[in-house]
Design a protein around this motif. Structure first.
Motif, PDB file in Angstrom:
ATOM      1  N   UNK A 122       0.847  -1.180   0.000  1.00  0.00           N
ATOM      2  CA  UNK A 122       0.000   0.000   0.000  1.00  0.00           C
ATOM      3  C   UNK A 122       0.887   1.236   0.000  1.00  0.00           C
ATOM      4  N   UNK A 123       0.273   2.377  -0.217  1.00  0.00           N
ATOM      5  CA  UNK A 123       1.037   3.621  -0.224  1.00  0.00           C
ATOM      6  C   UNK A 123       1.621   3.892   1.157  1.00  0.00           C
ATOM      7  N   UNK A 124       2.878   4.303   1.193  1.00  0.00           N
ATOM      8  CA  UNK A 124       3.565   4.613   2.441  1.00  0.00           C
ATOM      9  C   UNK A 124       3.816   6.113   2.513  1.00  0.00           C
ATOM     10  N   UNK A 125       3.535   6.694   3.664  1.00  0.00           N
ATOM     11  CA  UNK A 125       3.786   8.116   3.845  1.00  0.00           C
ATOM     12  C   UNK A 125       5.284   8.380   3.887  1.00  0.00           C
ATOM     13  N   UNK A 126       5.650   9.632   3.691  1.00  0.00           N
ATOM     14  CA  UNK A 126       7.069   9.997   3.730  1.00  0.00           C
ATOM     15  C   UNK A 126       7.670   9.699   5.102  1.00  0.00           C
ATOM     16  N   UNK A 127       6.904   9.916   6.150  1.00  0.00           N
ATOM     17  CA  UNK A 127       7.416   9.640   7.498  1.00  0.00           C
ATOM     18  C   UNK A 127       7.639   8.143   7.706  1.00  0.00           C
ATOM     19  N   UNK A 128       6.721   7.322   7.194  1.00  0.00           N
ATOM     20  CA  UNK A 128       6.885   5.874   7.324  1.00  0.00           C
ATOM     21  C   UNK A 128       8.095   5.392   6.523  1.00  0.00           C
ATOM     22  N   UNK A 129       8.288   5.943   5.343  1.00  0.00           N
ATOM     23  CA  UNK A 129       9.451   5.584   4.534  1.00  0.00           C
ATOM     24  C   UNK A 129      10.744   6.006   5.224  1.00  0.00           C
ATOM     25  N   UNK A 130      10.713   7.145   5.885  1.00  0.00           N
ATOM     26  CA  UNK A 130      11.886   7.602   6.626  1.00  0.00           C
ATOM     27  C   UNK A 130      12.268   6.584   7.699  1.00  0.00           C
ATOM     28  N   UNK A 131      11.256   6.029   8.380  1.00  0.00           N
ATOM     29  CA  UNK A 131      11.515   5.056   9.435  1.00  0.00           C
ATOM     30  C   UNK A 131      11.999   3.727   8.867  1.00  0.00           C
ATOM     31  N   UNK A 132      11.335   3.245   7.812  1.00  0.00           N
ATOM     32  CA  UNK A 132      11.681   1.941   7.254  1.00  0.00           C
ATOM     33  C   UNK A 132      13.071   1.955   6.627  1.00  0.00           C
ATOM     34  N   UNK A 133      13.378   3.009   5.873  1.00  0.00           N
ATOM     35  CA  UNK A 133      14.663   3.085   5.175  1.00  0.00           C
ATOM     36  C   UNK A 133      15.748   3.745   6.015  1.00  0.00           C
ATOM     37  N   UNK A 154       0.298   8.759  -4.055  1.00  0.00           N
ATOM     38  CA  UNK A 154      -1.032   8.151  -4.084  1.00  0.00           C
ATOM     39  C   UNK A 154      -1.552   8.055  -2.655  1.00  0.00           C
ATOM     40  N   UNK A 155      -2.804   8.476  -2.457  1.00  0.00           N
ATOM     41  CA  UNK A 155      -3.450   8.363  -1.144  1.00  0.00           C
ATOM     42  C   UNK A 155      -2.586   8.966  -0.042  1.00  0.00           C
ATOM     43  N   UNK A 156      -2.030  10.138  -0.311  1.00  0.00           N
ATOM     44  CA  UNK A 156      -1.201  10.873   0.648  1.00  0.00           C
ATOM     45  C   UNK A 156       0.054  10.099   1.039  1.00  0.00           C
ATOM     46  N   UNK A 157       0.475   9.197   0.181  1.00  0.00           N
ATOM     47  CA  UNK A 157       1.699   8.440   0.391  1.00  0.00           C
ATOM     48  C   UNK A 157       2.398   8.237  -0.945  1.00  0.00           C
ATOM     49  N   UNK A 173      -8.362   3.265   0.193  1.00  0.00           N
ATOM     50  CA  UNK A 173      -8.306   2.357  -0.954  1.00  0.00           C
ATOM     51  C   UNK A 173      -8.918   3.003  -2.190  1.00  0.00           C
ATOM     52  N   UNK A 174      -9.922   3.839  -2.002  1.00  0.00           N
ATOM     53  CA  UNK A 174     -10.507   4.566  -3.131  1.00  0.00           C
ATOM     54  C   UNK A 174      -9.448   5.421  -3.816  1.00  0.00           C
ATOM     55  N   UNK A 175      -8.658   6.144  -3.014  1.00  0.00           N
ATOM     56  CA  UNK A 175      -7.602   6.977  -3.588  1.00  0.00           C
ATOM     57  C   UNK A 175      -6.573   6.128  -4.317  1.00  0.00           C
ATOM     58  N   UNK A 176      -6.191   4.995  -3.717  1.00  0.00           N
ATOM     59  CA  UNK A 176      -5.202   4.123  -4.344  1.00  0.00           C
ATOM     60  C   UNK A 176      -5.738   3.520  -5.638  1.00  0.00           C
ATOM     61  N   UNK A 177      -7.007   3.098  -5.620  1.00  0.00           N
ATOM     62  CA  UNK A 177      -7.593   2.452  -6.795  1.00  0.00           C
ATOM     63  C   UNK A 177      -7.627   3.391  -7.991  1.00  0.00           C
ATOM     64  N   UNK A 178      -7.930   4.659  -7.736  1.00  0.00           N
ATOM     65  CA  UNK A 178      -8.050   5.617  -8.829  1.00  0.00           C
ATOM     66  C   UNK A 178      -6.800   6.479  -8.995  1.00  0.00           C
ATOM     67  N   UNK A 179      -5.736   6.138  -8.259  1.00  0.00           N
ATOM     68  CA  UNK A 179      -4.467   6.833  -8.438  1.00  0.00           C
ATOM     69  C   UNK A 179      -4.500   8.296  -8.053  1.00  0.00           C
ATOM     70  N   UNK A 180      -5.191   8.621  -6.969  1.00  0.00           N
ATOM     71  CA  UNK A 180      -5.319  10.007  -6.521  1.00  0.00           C
ATOM     72  C   UNK A 180      -4.446  10.248  -5.301  1.00  0.00           C
ATOM     73  N   UNK A 181      -3.763  11.379  -5.291  1.00  0.00           N
ATOM     74  CA  UNK A 181      -2.978  11.725  -4.115  1.00  0.00           C
ATOM     75  C   UNK A 181      -3.864  12.137  -2.958  1.00  0.00           C
TER      76      UNK A 181
END
Length: 239
Positions: free
Chosen positions: A55-66, A97-100, A188-196
């Motif tokens: 699923x889409x990951x926020x910038x903060x979550x990516x900062x933590x994971x990476x 996508x979806x704020x991530x 999921x609606x945002x992800x399905x339709x590719x909306x930020x």
């Protein structure tokens, strides 16, 4: 004499070098833009996290994971990765996508990917479902009675189908008689339709109503029964 000769030779070499540098200055200055983007371990970690994410990951979550230093660094590395993809004509691109963020294939490859995964059969929206979903997307939060007033038909089954497929959700209760449920779209609606975000909806500034801060300010809904749940509310015969 030997030292003087070496010094003279060195001076001549330096002059020759700077003469060539001056003659080719335009080419030397243009070379950085032609240099391929250099990949770093930090970019690789970020790319790997996006590759395995479901699923889409926020910038903060990516900062933590990476294990990156800041959200700003995440966005900078995403820009550099996209530059690297563009340079080599890659089929991939990182999109908001979806704020991530998600690592996606480019749109032009969709016909071939549809053959592989049969994505077209994964989620098919009927015209009533698409119409109902569009009303929820642009007018959310909205009650079932208001949706049915706009469509002119009952939509309980359609709303249930959209909820079962996690495209809409119950976002609260309206402050009107019976306190009917309010419906809104999901991540999921945002992800399905590719909306930020919902602001990326077509003509969102014209079709979406002004935002109302307090929940109590929702307008009363016509044709709402006194039951707590709107799943059993009758539709006014005029609708």
């Amino acid at each position: 004499p030997t030292l003087r000769w070496q010094a003279a030779e060195s001076t001549q070499s330096v002059r020759f070098f700077f003469a060539r540098l001056t003659a080719t200055r335009g080419g030397l200055e243009a070379s950085p833009s032609q240099t391929p983007t250099q990949r770093t371990p930090r970019m690789a970690r970020l790319e790997a996290a996006l590759f395995v994410a479901e699923e889409a990951l926020t910038a903060r979550r990516l900062m933590q994971v990476a294990t990156l230093a800041s959200v700003a660094e995440v966005r900078e590395l995403i820009d550099r990765l996209n530059e690297a993809y563009d340079e080599v004509g890659s089929a991939f691109r990182i999109e908001c996508v979806a704020k991530g963020y998600r690592l996606l294939t480019r749109a032009e490859f969709a016909p071939w990917l549809d053959r592989l995964h049969a994505r077209g059969a994964r989620l098919k929206l009927s015209p009533p479902a698409m119409e109902t979903l569009a009303i929820v997307a642009y007018r959310q939060p909205i009650t079932r009675a208001d949706i049915e007033a706009l469509r002119g038909v009952r939509c309980a089954d359609v709303l249930k189908w959209l909820m079962d497929h996690e495209l809409i959700r119950i976002a609260g209760e309206d402050n009107s008689l019976g306190r009917p449920f309010l419906y809104a779209t999901t991540r999921k609606f945002l992800e399905t339709f590719g909306l930020g975000s919902l602001d990326d909806l077509p003509m969102a500034d014209r079709l979406r109503p002004p935002r109302e801060a307090p929940a109590e300010s929702h307008r009363p809904s016509a044709g709402v029964s006194s039951q707590a749940s709107d799943s059993d509310q009758p539709v006014d015969s005029a609708a």
